[in-house]
Every structure is written in C-alpha cells, then in structure tokens.
Design a protein around this motif. Structure first.
Motif, PDB file in Angstrom:
ATOM      1  N   VAL A 119       0.856  -1.184   0.000  1.00 43.41           N
ATOM      2  CA  VAL A 119       0.000   0.000   0.000  1.00 43.41           C
ATOM      3  C   VAL A 119       0.892   1.233   0.000  1.00 43.41           C
ATOM      4  O   VAL A 119       1.824   1.338   0.798  1.00 43.41           O
ATOM      5  N   MET A 120       0.593   2.156  -0.920  1.00 43.34           N
ATOM      6  CA  MET A 120       1.308   3.422  -1.013  1.00 43.34           C
ATOM      7  C   MET A 120       0.311   4.541  -0.759  1.00 43.34           C
ATOM      8  O   MET A 120      -0.784   4.553  -1.325  1.00 43.34           O
ATOM      9  N   THR A 121       0.689   5.493   0.101  1.00 48.77           N
ATOM     10  CA  THR A 121      -0.129   6.671   0.337  1.00 48.77           C
ATOM     11  C   THR A 121       0.380   7.771  -0.574  1.00 48.77           C
ATOM     12  O   THR A 121       1.558   8.122  -0.541  1.00 48.77           O
ATOM     13  N   THR A 122      -0.508   8.273  -1.414  1.00 51.79           N
ATOM     14  CA  THR A 122      -0.147   9.328  -2.356  1.00 51.79           C
ATOM     15  C   THR A 122      -1.103  10.490  -2.171  1.00 51.79           C
ATOM     16  O   THR A 122      -2.139  10.346  -1.514  1.00 51.79           O
ATOM     17  N   GLN A 123      -0.761  11.633  -2.719  1.00 53.92           N
ATOM     18  CA  GLN A 123      -1.652  12.779  -2.619  1.00 53.92           C
ATOM     19  C   GLN A 123      -2.320  13.035  -3.962  1.00 53.92           C
ATOM     20  O   GLN A 123      -1.663  12.997  -5.005  1.00 53.92           O
ATOM     21  N   GLY A 170     -19.125  21.173  -1.864  1.00 58.39           N
ATOM     22  CA  GLY A 170     -19.475  22.542  -1.514  1.00 58.39           C
ATOM     23  C   GLY A 170     -18.335  23.537  -1.696  1.00 58.39           C
ATOM     24  O   GLY A 170     -18.479  24.702  -1.380  1.00 58.39           O
ATOM     25  N   LYS A 171     -17.202  23.086  -2.182  1.00 57.43           N
ATOM     26  CA  LYS A 171     -16.044  23.975  -2.388  1.00 57.43           C
ATOM     27  C   LYS A 171     -15.768  24.108  -3.879  1.00 57.43           C
ATOM     28  O   LYS A 171     -16.175  23.279  -4.689  1.00 57.43           O
ATOM     29  N   LYS A 172     -15.050  25.175  -4.239  1.00 59.43           N
ATOM     30  CA  LYS A 172     -14.720  25.392  -5.639  1.00 59.43           C
ATOM     31  C   LYS A 172     -13.292  24.999  -5.965  1.00 59.43           C
ATOM     32  O   LYS A 172     -12.988  24.636  -7.091  1.00 59.43           O
ATOM     33  N   ARG A 173     -12.413  25.116  -5.001  1.00 60.45           N
ATOM     34  CA  ARG A 173     -10.996  24.838  -5.248  1.00 60.45           C
ATOM     35  C   ARG A 173     -10.624  23.434  -4.785  1.00 60.45           C
ATOM     36  O   ARG A 173     -11.041  22.988  -3.720  1.00 60.45           O
ATOM     37  N   PRO A 174      -9.772  22.787  -5.584  1.00 61.42           N
ATOM     38  CA  PRO A 174      -9.326  21.460  -5.156  1.00 61.42           C
ATOM     39  C   PRO A 174      -8.293  21.566  -4.024  1.00 61.42           C
ATOM     40  O   PRO A 174      -7.575  22.556  -3.919  1.00 61.42           O
ATOM     41  N   VAL A 175      -8.263  20.541  -3.193  1.00 66.80           N
ATOM     42  CA  VAL A 175      -7.260  20.432  -2.130  1.00 66.80           C
ATOM     43  C   VAL A 175      -6.588  19.067  -2.255  1.00 66.80           C
ATOM     44  O   VAL A 175      -7.168  18.125  -2.794  1.00 66.80           O
ATOM     45  N   LYS A 176      -5.371  18.984  -1.762  1.00 65.68           N
ATOM     46  CA  LYS A 176      -4.659  17.698  -1.793  1.00 65.68           C
ATOM     47  C   LYS A 176      -5.075  16.867  -0.593  1.00 65.68           C
ATOM     48  O   LYS A 176      -5.089  17.352   0.540  1.00 65.68           O
ATOM     49  N   VAL A 177      -5.422  15.605  -0.877  1.00 67.64           N
ATOM     50  CA  VAL A 177      -5.794  14.676   0.192  1.00 67.64           C
ATOM     51  C   VAL A 177      -4.978  13.400   0.043  1.00 67.64           C
ATOM     52  O   VAL A 177      -4.576  13.021  -1.065  1.00 67.64           O
ATOM     53  N   ASP A 178      -4.701  12.740   1.176  1.00 70.24           N
ATOM     54  CA  ASP A 178      -3.977  11.474   1.153  1.00 70.24           C
ATOM     55  C   ASP A 178      -4.913  10.357   0.705  1.00 70.24           C
ATOM     56  O   ASP A 178      -6.040  10.242   1.199  1.00 70.24           O
ATOM     57  N   VAL A 179      -4.425   9.552  -0.243  1.00 66.98           N
ATOM     58  CA  VAL A 179      -5.201   8.426  -0.763  1.00 66.98           C
ATOM     59  C   VAL A 179      -4.302   7.188  -0.724  1.00 66.98           C
ATOM     60  O   VAL A 179      -3.152   7.232  -1.169  1.00 66.98           O
ATOM     61  N   ASP A 180      -4.826   6.089  -0.152  1.00 67.73           N
ATOM     62  CA  ASP A 180      -4.080   4.830  -0.132  1.00 67.73           C
ATOM     63  C   ASP A 180      -4.390   4.036  -1.393  1.00 67.73           C
ATOM     64  O   ASP A 180      -5.554   3.861  -1.755  1.00 67.73           O
TER      65      ASP A 180
END
Length: 156
Positions: free
Chosen positions: A117-121, A128-138
């Motif tokens: 398993v690799m955690t990547t962003q 409800g938001k307009k701008r993307p944000v970076k989230v951790d995804v396994d």
C-alpha cells in the motif's frame, strides 16, 4: 560448470549468518560473468561483499576461475526485485510505475505478502467547495503487476 542453483545455495549459506538477503544472481554465459546482488535493512558494507566473494572462491575453487565474479549491493535507485526490499522501505518515499505505465509517487505504507500500500496525494474538490485540495489516498498494488517500484532519494 557452475549453475545458478549452486550459487544460490552457497550464497544463502553465507547469508544465513546475518540479516542480509539475496536480491539477484545474474549469469551471462557469453561474458562468463557472475553478478550477485545482496541487501540489508541498514545497507551493505564493502567488507561484507568482499567476504562473500572470498567465501564463494573458497567453496567453488578452480571452477570459479573461468568466471568474473562481482558481488555488490542492490543499487539505491534501482527497481525493487524482491519482497524484502519493500519491507525495508516501509515509511520511505517510493516511485511506482503501474501496469498501465502511469508513474506515481508516495510513501510506502505497508506490505502484506505480495501486496503493498502506497499513500499518495491527489487533488480532490471537497463537497461545496470550488478549489481542489490535496488529500492522502491509499493505493494497493500487487508486486507482480507493477512495472517497477523504487526508493526515491530525497534531499531536504
């Protein structure tokens, strides 16, 4: 004539004395060259490579005389070849090229058998938001299905 199986048996006999493990044995019949790669969680010392080389020379004697023997460590930036390399790099930054050729980077989170398993962003737009944000995804991969995985050396 020296076979790969004979070499593997002898190398594993020597490796049993410590925490080293065999990564690869390459025999090029055309060049009469033998390349043995070993690794260790804390890195490989040149003295240990020399000791393994001497051990093989003692065990194989004149039979080895026809071959050029090279004993070394698995290269730091080279793709992983055995599962133990994945285990040794849990928590480190890695680069994965998946079966489709897509390159991804992230942190090696865990290893279970032949799966890792690799955690990547990834950029995602929260509801409800307009701008993307970076989230951790396994992301889960099979060692047998990725094209390559290697340790990413980072300078901070």
């Amino acid at each position: 004539m020296i076979t790969k199986e004979t070499l593997k048996t002898l190398v594993e006999e020597w490796l049993a004395k410590g925490d080293y493990f065999l990564v690869d044995i390459q025999m090029d019949g055309g060049d009469d060259r033998i390349v043995i790669e070993i690794d260790h969680a804390d890195g490989v010392w040149i003295e240990d490579c020399a000791e393994l080389s001497r051990f093989l020379q003692e065990k194989l004697g004149e039979e080895l005389g026809d071959y050029e023997l090279e004993v070394g460590s698995a290269g730091l930036g080279q793709p992983f070849k055995v599962a133990q390399q994945y285990v040794n790099h849990v928590g480190d930054n890695i680069e994965v090229i998946d079966a489709t050729g897509k390159k991804m980077t992230g942190v090696l989170k865990s290893v279970d058998g032949r799966q890792f398993v690799m955690t990547t962003q990834e950029k995602q737009i929260p509801e409800g938001k307009k701008r993307p944000v970076k989230v951790d995804v396994d992301k889960t991969f099979s060692m047998d299905e990725v094209k390559s995985t290697k340790y990413l050396l980072t300078f901070k």
